[in-house]
Structure formats: structure tokens, C-alpha cells
Design a protein around this motif. Structure first.
Motif: not given
Length: 370
Positions: A86, A90, A112, A115
Motif C-alpha cells: 500500500p 501511494v 488508495t 489519496r
């Protein structure tokens, strides 16, 4: 949805498969992913792509098809691998924003989406999400830069897999058909929706008993280890619902380690139409497969390319869920005839409204000719 396109450019041929011919190109793109786009840019736009993992055959197929599209459309493709992490997903999105790419395509595993879309929104970068979707729609006031989702109809696929499995296995002495379940990456819409399809089928089959469920994270090795433990504790399992192609490969390896023959002692169903799984269907080891949705990346590339060129994705075509192509042993010959090397014919420019004002939709569903 449209059927397969008519005229075709750059049809894959020769003795090498489509994926084999592009393997080195994919590796090169990934290796160069962190280089400045100025080093690769010419006249075309630069599109950044983040995939969950390149350890899975499915995602290599996805990238290979996108690479073909980038070559035809004149797009500089920057591919980053989240490596099933994860934080790396990002970080990859942050890197693409820092590179000031013209557009981003990513698969929002591990929650995600918000974000990544926020990062891109602040940089005014359009985004298409593929494969897994968040709990909000494209083209809203919150994320006007989220221009589309393109992915599979996972619930329908999970249901078809289950129905094929239930029909093929025989009940035990207690009248029950005993199955094991190997799910995908927990929390993703992909895993959730496929499991919903299985649940729908279970409601229609009171004679089926689920001996247990494990999480295979959509990759072979994890699935093999997880299923070996499940099968050791439940040797009466005669059918396995495997969440994707890599999962099924792991399950079949585990069964062989236990002295069982997939397709004879234990039936296995899967999803993805990976080349090795197509071969497993052909040999009789894999009962049923369904897929073709790795094409979603190429479809997304066409739509994003047009968006960057000033031709926006229509609101009515911003949320696409593909019905997938089922495969059983009796259809393998037809599959190989219709899709040499597993690849449908597709002309990216013919589907781009920038290059062809009368273009058909970028998306089509794979279908058998007969």
C-alpha cells in the motif's frame, strides 16, 4: 457494448505470442519508470500507470496491451509497480505527480483511491481507475479529475465460476458437495464482488458446503501456502473456487503436492484467462476460467488519451463494467481461433476519437465468433 472491432492494425503474428514479444518492452518501461519524462518525451503526452504487482501474470498482460496502445497512439508510458505494498502505491502516485505527467491510470487497491485522486486533483491531472473502484462515482464535484472507471463485472464472473464448479462436483456420503474458497486481496472491490457472486450461487445450492476460506492475495505462492493448510484440515474438499488465475495455479500446485489430480480428484475454477490457465483448461486440469479484463488498461489508455487531447469522456460512459469471456475445455479451439495468442484484434487509433471522429467506443467485450 460493441463487438470486436473490424479493421485491425498491427495484428500480432509469427511464432512468438503477443506477450512474449512485448516482455522485454514491459521490463524496459518498468526499469525506466523513475527517469525524468523529458528523457522519453517527444510530441506525445506522458501517461503514468501504477499496477498492484508485476509478480502476477495478469498485470504483465495488462501492461503489455497498454504498451501496444502507447506505441500506436504516440503516448509515453511510465509504469510503476506497487509490489503489493500500500505505501508503495501511494509513493508511486506521488512520483507521477512530481513528474508532472499528463494523465494517470491506477488500480486503487488498499483504499488508495481518495489519496491518489487528491494528489492528482491538486496537480490538475486527469485520472482513470481500473479493476477496483471506490465507494464514489467518477466525474463528481469532489473529484472532477476522476474521469472514468473501467473494470470487470466481478460479481457476475464469481457467480459463473461457482455455477460451473457446483455442476461438476459430486456429493459426498452426506449428500453435500464440499468446496474450499481461496479469496483475493482483502478489502478490494475486486475480491468483495467476486465473493458476492459466489455467495449468490451458494444461496441457490443448499447441497454445497464451504469447508473453509483463506486469503490468497491474488498471487500464486500465497494462494498455494494458504490452500495447502486448508486442504490438510479438510481432505474432503472436491472443488475449489479460486479468485483469480494466479490463485488457481497455486491451488493446483498444492493439490499435486497432496497427491491429488486437479480436474479429476478436485475440480478448480478460476478467473483471468492467463495463458498458463488457458493451457490448464486445455489439459483438463482447470475446469473453468473467465476473463479478458486485462484489456481494461488499454481501453483506459484510449479514453485518457482523448481526454488529454481535449475530447472528454462522456458522463454516460464513465463507469464501465465488462462482462467477461468464459472458457471451458470444449471452447479452447474456438478461443485459440478467435484470439491468437489470447489477444483480440484491436486498433487503438480506430477507437480514439482524436484520430477517428467516428470512432466506436474504446471498450468492447470479448465474444466468440461462433
Amino acid at each position: 457494448m460493441q463487438g470486436p472491432a473490424g479493421s485491425v492494425a498491427n495484428r500480432v503474428g509469427g511464432t512468438m505470442s503477443f506477450l512474449s514479444r512485448l516482455k522485454s518492452a514491459v521490463v524496459g518501461v518498468v526499469a525506466a519508470a523513475f527517469l525524468s519524462t523529458a528523457a522519453v518525451a517527444a510530441d506525445g503526452p506522458t501517461v503514468g500507470v501504477v499496477v498492484p504487482t508485476l509478480d502476477a501474470q495478469f498485470w504483465n498482460s495488462y501492461v503489455a496491451f497498454m504498451k501496444k496502445g502507447a506505441d500506436e497512439l504516440g503516448v509515453n508510458l511510465v509504469v510503476l509497480n506497487a509490489d503489493n505494498k500500500p505505501d508503495q502505491m501511494v509513493k508511486s502516485l506521488e512520483d507521477l505527480v512530481a513528474q508532472k505527467v499528463d494523465g494517470i491510470i491506477f488500480t486503487p487497491y488498499w483504499a488508495t483511491a481518495a489519496r491518489g485522486l487528491t494528489l492528482a486533483k491538486e496537480a490538475e491531472i486527469p485520472v482513470i481507475l481500473t479493476d477496483s473502484y471506490p465507494d464514489f462515482s467518477p466525474q463528481t464535484e469532489r473529484f472532477p479529475n476522476y474521469i472514468a472507471f473501467i473494470g470487470p463485472s466481478d460479481e457476475d464472473a464469481g457467480y459463473q465460476m461457482a455455477k460451473a464448479l457446483f455442476a461438476a462436483i459430486k456429493p459426498g456420503p452426506d449428500g453435500k458437495k464440499v468446496i474450499g474458497v481461496v479469496n483475493g486481496t482483502a478489502g478490494t472491490s475486486v475480491a468483495i464482488d467476486r465473493r458476492k457472486g459466489l455467495e449468490d450461487a451458494l444461496k441457490e445450492a443448499p447441497d454445497v458446503r464451504v469447508a473453509g476460506e483463506v486469503d490468497g492475495n491474488f498471487v500464486r505462492d500465497t494462494s498455494q501456502t494458504a490452500f495447502e493448510s486448508l486442504f490438510q484440515g479438510n481432505p474432503d474438499i472436491t472443488g475449489v473456487w479460486a479468485a483469480n488465475g494466479g490463485t488457481a495455479t497455486g491451488v493446483m500446485a498444492a493439490l499435486k503436492n497432496h497427491g491429488k489430480k486437479p480436474g479429476k480428484d478436485v475440480m478448480v475454477v478460476a478467473m483471468d484467462l492467463n495463458p498458463e490457465n488457458v493451457e490448464a483448461v486445455k489439459s483438463g486440469e482447470l475446469l473453468f476460467d473467465i476473463g479478458g479484463h486485462w484489456l481494461q488498461g488499454g481501453f483506459a489508455l484510449v479514453a485518457l488519451f482523448d481526454q488529454i487531447k481535449g475530447i472528454p469522456v462522456p458522463a454516460g460512459a464513465d463507469n464501465v463494467k465488462l462482462k467477461l469471456l468464459p472458457l471451458t475445455k470444449d471452447r479452447v479451439a474456438q478461443f485459440e481461433k478467435d484470439f491468437p495468442g489470447g489477444v483480440p484484434t484491436y486498433d487503438f487509433r480506430q477507437h480514439s476519437r482524436f484520430y477517428n471522429k467516428d470512432a466506436k467506443p474504446a471498450v468492447f467485450e470479448m465474444q466468440y465468433s461462433n
